[in-house]
Scaffold this motif. Sequence first.
Motif, PDB file in Angstrom:
ATOM      1  N   ALA A   4      30.338  96.673 -41.686  1.00 62.01           N
ATOM      2  CA  ALA A   4      28.840  96.431 -41.146  1.00 62.01           C
ATOM      3  C   ALA A   4      27.755  95.814 -42.197  1.00 62.01           C
ATOM      4  CB  ALA A   4      28.184  97.635 -40.519  1.00 62.01           C
ATOM      5  N   ASP A   5      27.913  96.410 -43.358  1.00 64.94           N
ATOM      6  CA  ASP A   5      26.874  95.912 -44.236  1.00 64.94           C
ATOM      7  C   ASP A   5      27.407  94.628 -45.202  1.00 64.94           C
ATOM      8  OD1 ASP A   5      29.136  97.084 -45.646  1.00 64.94           O
ATOM      9  OD2 ASP A   5      27.973  98.165 -47.172  1.00 64.94           O
ATOM     10  N   GLN A   6      28.556  94.152 -44.751  1.00 63.85           N
ATOM     11  CA  GLN A   6      28.786  93.104 -45.371  1.00 63.85           C
ATOM     12  C   GLN A   6      28.449  91.666 -44.644  1.00 63.85           C
ATOM     13  OE1 GLN A   6      33.165  93.789 -45.574  1.00 63.85           O
ATOM     14  NE2 GLN A   6      32.943  93.947 -47.878  1.00 63.85           N
ATOM     15  N   PRO A   7      28.264  90.567 -45.445  1.00 61.39           N
ATOM     16  CA  PRO A   7      28.093  89.628 -44.458  1.00 61.39           C
ATOM     17  C   PRO A   7      28.921  88.820 -43.733  1.00 61.39           C
ATOM     18  CG  PRO A   7      28.345  88.773 -46.765  1.00 61.39           C
ATOM     19  CD  PRO A   7      28.183  90.315 -46.826  1.00 61.39           C
ATOM     20  N   ILE A   8      28.722  88.161 -42.630  1.00 63.56           N
ATOM     21  CA  ILE A   8      29.426  87.565 -41.653  1.00 63.56           C
ATOM     22  C   ILE A   8      30.137  86.265 -42.214  1.00 63.56           C
ATOM     23  CG2 ILE A   8      29.801  86.329 -39.464  1.00 63.56           C
ATOM     24  CD1 ILE A   8      27.643  88.362 -38.237  1.00 63.56           C
ATOM     25  N   ARG A   9      31.320  86.285 -42.561  1.00 66.36           N
ATOM     26  CA  ARG A   9      31.917  85.164 -43.196  1.00 66.36           C
ATOM     27  C   ARG A   9      32.191  83.837 -42.220  1.00 66.36           C
ATOM     28  NH1 ARG A   9      36.762  88.335 -45.621  1.00 66.36           N
ATOM     29  NH2 ARG A   9      36.787  88.822 -43.442  1.00 66.36           N
ATOM     30  N   ILE A  10      31.696  82.631 -42.820  1.00 70.99           N
ATOM     31  CA  ILE A  10      31.737  81.590 -41.765  1.00 70.99           C
ATOM     32  C   ILE A  10      32.705  80.619 -42.289  1.00 70.99           C
ATOM     33  CG2 ILE A  10      30.564  79.718 -40.691  1.00 70.99           C
ATOM     34  CD1 ILE A  10      29.732  82.454 -39.794  1.00 70.99           C
ATOM     35  N   SER A  11      33.647  80.171 -41.459  1.00 72.05           N
ATOM     36  CA  SER A  11      34.688  79.051 -41.802  1.00 72.05           C
ATOM     37  C   SER A  11      34.127  77.787 -41.204  1.00 72.05           C
ATOM     38  CB  SER A  11      35.892  79.419 -41.601  1.00 72.05           C
ATOM     39  OG  SER A  11      36.407  80.440 -42.430  1.00 72.05           O
ATOM     40  N   LEU A  12      34.047  76.858 -41.786  1.00 79.48           N
ATOM     41  CA  LEU A  12      33.151  75.607 -41.231  1.00 79.48           C
ATOM     42  C   LEU A  12      34.352  74.390 -40.866  1.00 79.48           C
ATOM     43  CD1 LEU A  12      30.057  75.324 -42.830  1.00 79.48           C
ATOM     44  CD2 LEU A  12      30.211  75.648 -40.589  1.00 79.48           C
ATOM     45  N   ILE A  13      34.741  73.973 -39.561  1.00 77.83           N
ATOM     46  CA  ILE A  13      35.400  72.754 -39.600  1.00 77.83           C
ATOM     47  C   ILE A  13      34.609  71.701 -39.743  1.00 77.83           C
ATOM     48  CG2 ILE A  13      36.928  71.671 -37.928  1.00 77.83           C
ATOM     49  CD1 ILE A  13      37.885  74.466 -38.610  1.00 77.83           C
ATOM     50  N   ALA A  14      35.057  70.596 -40.610  1.00 84.66           N
ATOM     51  CA  ALA A  14      34.070  69.450 -40.912  1.00 84.66           C
ATOM     52  C   ALA A  14      32.861  69.864 -41.586  1.00 84.66           C
ATOM     53  CB  ALA A  14      33.699  68.648 -39.719  1.00 84.66           C
ATOM     54  N   ARG A  15      33.092  70.444 -42.567  1.00 83.37           N
ATOM     55  CA  ARG A  15      31.871  71.157 -43.338  1.00 83.37           C
ATOM     56  C   ARG A  15      31.102  70.012 -43.923  1.00 83.37           C
ATOM     57  NH1 ARG A  15      32.000  75.476 -48.588  1.00 83.37           N
ATOM     58  NH2 ARG A  15      29.787  75.199 -48.829  1.00 83.37           N
ATOM     59  N   GLU A  16      31.536  68.717 -44.293  1.00 80.00           N
ATOM     60  CA  GLU A  16      30.614  67.660 -44.505  1.00 80.00           C
ATOM     61  C   GLU A  16      30.063  66.895 -43.603  1.00 80.00           C
ATOM     62  OE1 GLU A  16      30.142  67.242 -47.840  1.00 80.00           O
ATOM     63  OE2 GLU A  16      31.311  69.175 -48.055  1.00 80.00           O
ATOM     64  N   LEU A  44      33.450  77.860 -37.066  1.00 76.42           N
ATOM     65  CA  LEU A  44      32.401  77.036 -36.231  1.00 76.42           C
ATOM     66  C   LEU A  44      33.204  75.648 -36.257  1.00 76.42           C
ATOM     67  CD1 LEU A  44      29.079  78.420 -37.623  1.00 76.42           C
ATOM     68  CD2 LEU A  44      30.519  79.082 -35.542  1.00 76.42           C
ATOM     69  N   ASP A  45      33.229  74.981 -35.191  1.00 79.42           N
ATOM     70  CA  ASP A  45      33.829  73.484 -35.031  1.00 79.42           C
ATOM     71  C   ASP A  45      32.683  72.634 -34.357  1.00 79.42           C
ATOM     72  OD1 ASP A  45      35.320  71.520 -34.838  1.00 79.42           O
ATOM     73  OD2 ASP A  45      36.729  72.221 -33.429  1.00 79.42           O
ATOM     74  N   PHE A  46      32.220  71.891 -35.373  1.00 78.95           N
ATOM     75  CA  PHE A  46      31.498  70.780 -34.862  1.00 78.95           C
ATOM     76  C   PHE A  46      31.922  69.521 -35.464  1.00 78.95           C
ATOM     77  CE2 PHE A  46      28.721  74.464 -34.782  1.00 78.95           C
ATOM     78  CZ  PHE A  46      27.902  74.286 -33.675  1.00 78.95           C
ATOM     79  N   SER A  47      32.892  69.005 -34.983  1.00 79.37           N
ATOM     80  CA  SER A  47      33.747  67.845 -35.638  1.00 79.37           C
ATOM     81  C   SER A  47      34.086  66.866 -34.515  1.00 79.37           C
ATOM     82  CB  SER A  47      35.131  68.543 -35.991  1.00 79.37           C
ATOM     83  OG  SER A  47      35.826  69.080 -35.050  1.00 79.37           O
ATOM     84  N   ALA A  48      35.230  66.871 -34.133  1.00 79.96           N
ATOM     85  CA  ALA A  48      35.348  65.748 -33.272  1.00 79.96           C
ATOM     86  C   ALA A  48      36.513  65.877 -32.243  1.00 79.96           C
ATOM     87  CB  ALA A  48      35.993  64.287 -33.967  1.00 79.96           C
ATOM     88  N   GLU A  53      42.322  70.568 -30.957  1.00 79.65           N
ATOM     89  CA  GLU A  53      43.642  71.321 -30.970  1.00 79.65           C
ATOM     90  C   GLU A  53      43.711  72.299 -32.016  1.00 79.65           C
ATOM     91  OE1 GLU A  53      48.125  71.022 -29.357  1.00 79.65           O
ATOM     92  OE2 GLU A  53      46.873  68.981 -29.329  1.00 79.65           O
ATOM     93  N   GLY A  54      43.685  71.655 -33.431  1.00 80.12           N
ATOM     94  CA  GLY A  54      43.897  72.291 -34.660  1.00 80.12           C
ATOM     95  C   GLY A  54      42.897  73.412 -34.874  1.00 80.12           C
ATOM     96  N   SER A  55      41.865  73.233 -34.459  1.00 79.44           N
ATOM     97  CA  SER A  55      40.583  74.607 -34.650  1.00 79.44           C
ATOM     98  C   SER A  55      41.443  75.684 -33.564  1.00 79.44           C
ATOM     99  CB  SER A  55      39.416  73.793 -34.223  1.00 79.44           C
ATOM    100  OG  SER A  55      39.018  72.654 -35.014  1.00 79.44           O
ATOM    101  N   LEU A  56      41.507  75.323 -32.572  1.00 80.12           N
ATOM    102  CA  LEU A  56      42.015  76.388 -31.514  1.00 80.12           C
ATOM    103  C   LEU A  56      43.196  77.214 -32.172  1.00 80.12           C
ATOM    104  CD1 LEU A  56      41.244  74.647 -28.321  1.00 80.12           C
ATOM    105  CD2 LEU A  56      40.052  76.611 -29.183  1.00 80.12           C
ATOM    106  N   LEU A  67      33.651  79.392 -32.362  1.00 83.67           N
ATOM    107  CA  LEU A  67      32.517  78.557 -31.574  1.00 83.67           C
ATOM    108  C   LEU A  67      32.760  77.044 -31.671  1.00 83.67           C
ATOM    109  CD1 LEU A  67      28.680  79.130 -32.051  1.00 83.67           C
ATOM    110  CD2 LEU A  67      29.449  76.765 -31.916  1.00 83.67           C
ATOM    111  N   ILE A  68      32.970  76.422 -30.308  1.00 83.52           N
ATOM    112  CA  ILE A  68      33.279  75.031 -30.429  1.00 83.52           C
ATOM    113  C   ILE A  68      31.964  74.393 -29.818  1.00 83.52           C
ATOM    114  CG2 ILE A  68      34.590  73.179 -29.110  1.00 83.52           C
ATOM    115  CD1 ILE A  68      36.401  75.039 -30.744  1.00 83.52           C
ATOM    116  N   GLY A  69      31.408  73.679 -30.912  1.00 83.52           N
ATOM    117  CA  GLY A  69      30.194  72.698 -30.592  1.00 83.52           C
ATOM    118  C   GLY A  69      30.396  71.223 -30.511  1.00 83.52           C
ATOM    119  N   THR A  70      31.541  70.873 -30.509  1.00 83.96           N
ATOM    120  CA  THR A  70      31.909  69.579 -30.464  1.00 83.96           C
ATOM    121  C   THR A  70      31.540  69.126 -29.025  1.00 83.96           C
ATOM    122  OG1 THR A  70      33.791  69.657 -32.024  1.00 83.96           O
ATOM    123  CG2 THR A  70      33.660  67.721 -30.538  1.00 83.96           C
TER     124      THR A  70
END
Length: 240
Positions: A4-16, A44-48, A53-56, A67-70
């Motif tokens: 609980a005291d550790q930060p939530i680690r985020i993996s970004l799809i399409a980080r750039e 977190l997927d904000f890509s295309a 399918e690959g993200s899921l 989280l799908i934001g596409t």
Amino acid sequence: MRTADQPIRISLIAREGRMGKAIATAVEDNPAFAIDQDHGDVLLDFSAPDALEGSLDRAIAANVPILIGTTGLDEAAGQRIAKASEQAAVLRAANTSLGITLLAELVARAAEVLGPEWDIEIAETHHRMKADAPSGTALLLGHAAARGRGVDLALEAGREGTGLARQTGAIGFASLRGGTVAGDHDVKFLGPNEQLILSHHAENRMIFARGALAGARFLVGKPAGLYSMHDVIRALEAKA
């Protein structure tokens, strides 16, 4: 295993991408989160659309929520998301702004109260590089209006020509593109001799990035299922 005291680690799809960079900046300003591309607690997927399918598959294989934001996803993509939500927690959000989420609730309420005698028109403006129209947010607002009326969405978009009689009960859409606009949305209720306009104007992408982090926090520890930003709002209300 995260404590609980550790930060939530985020993996970004399409980080750039635009949103990837905005979320990375938001993480830098928030010690409750950290970027970890290989061992994220949340994807977190904000890509295309073609990356969906690959993200899921990645979320299911790693047993982490996503989280799908596409936007610009078709019906088949919606079916893939629903199927994946049977094995993982999936939050689908056409817009991660908390303000937009509240706006959608106001739109549904207004549509319910005002009824079909009031015409509904949704106008949205975005930067010149946006490739889909109407925007995912505009469609989200249109579905909210239809839900308020208790009907399926019947939209009129891209009107052109002559003799265009407005269809009774239709919800109109207009899409404008230009400059660097992050996102403006106006929902107009046009009644006899009066108008009600509900609006949201995004000044920059950081509002979406902060909303995405709120969504990520919500997803941690959630069981498999399909969630929305409305669920995030409800969770925030419960904590208030």
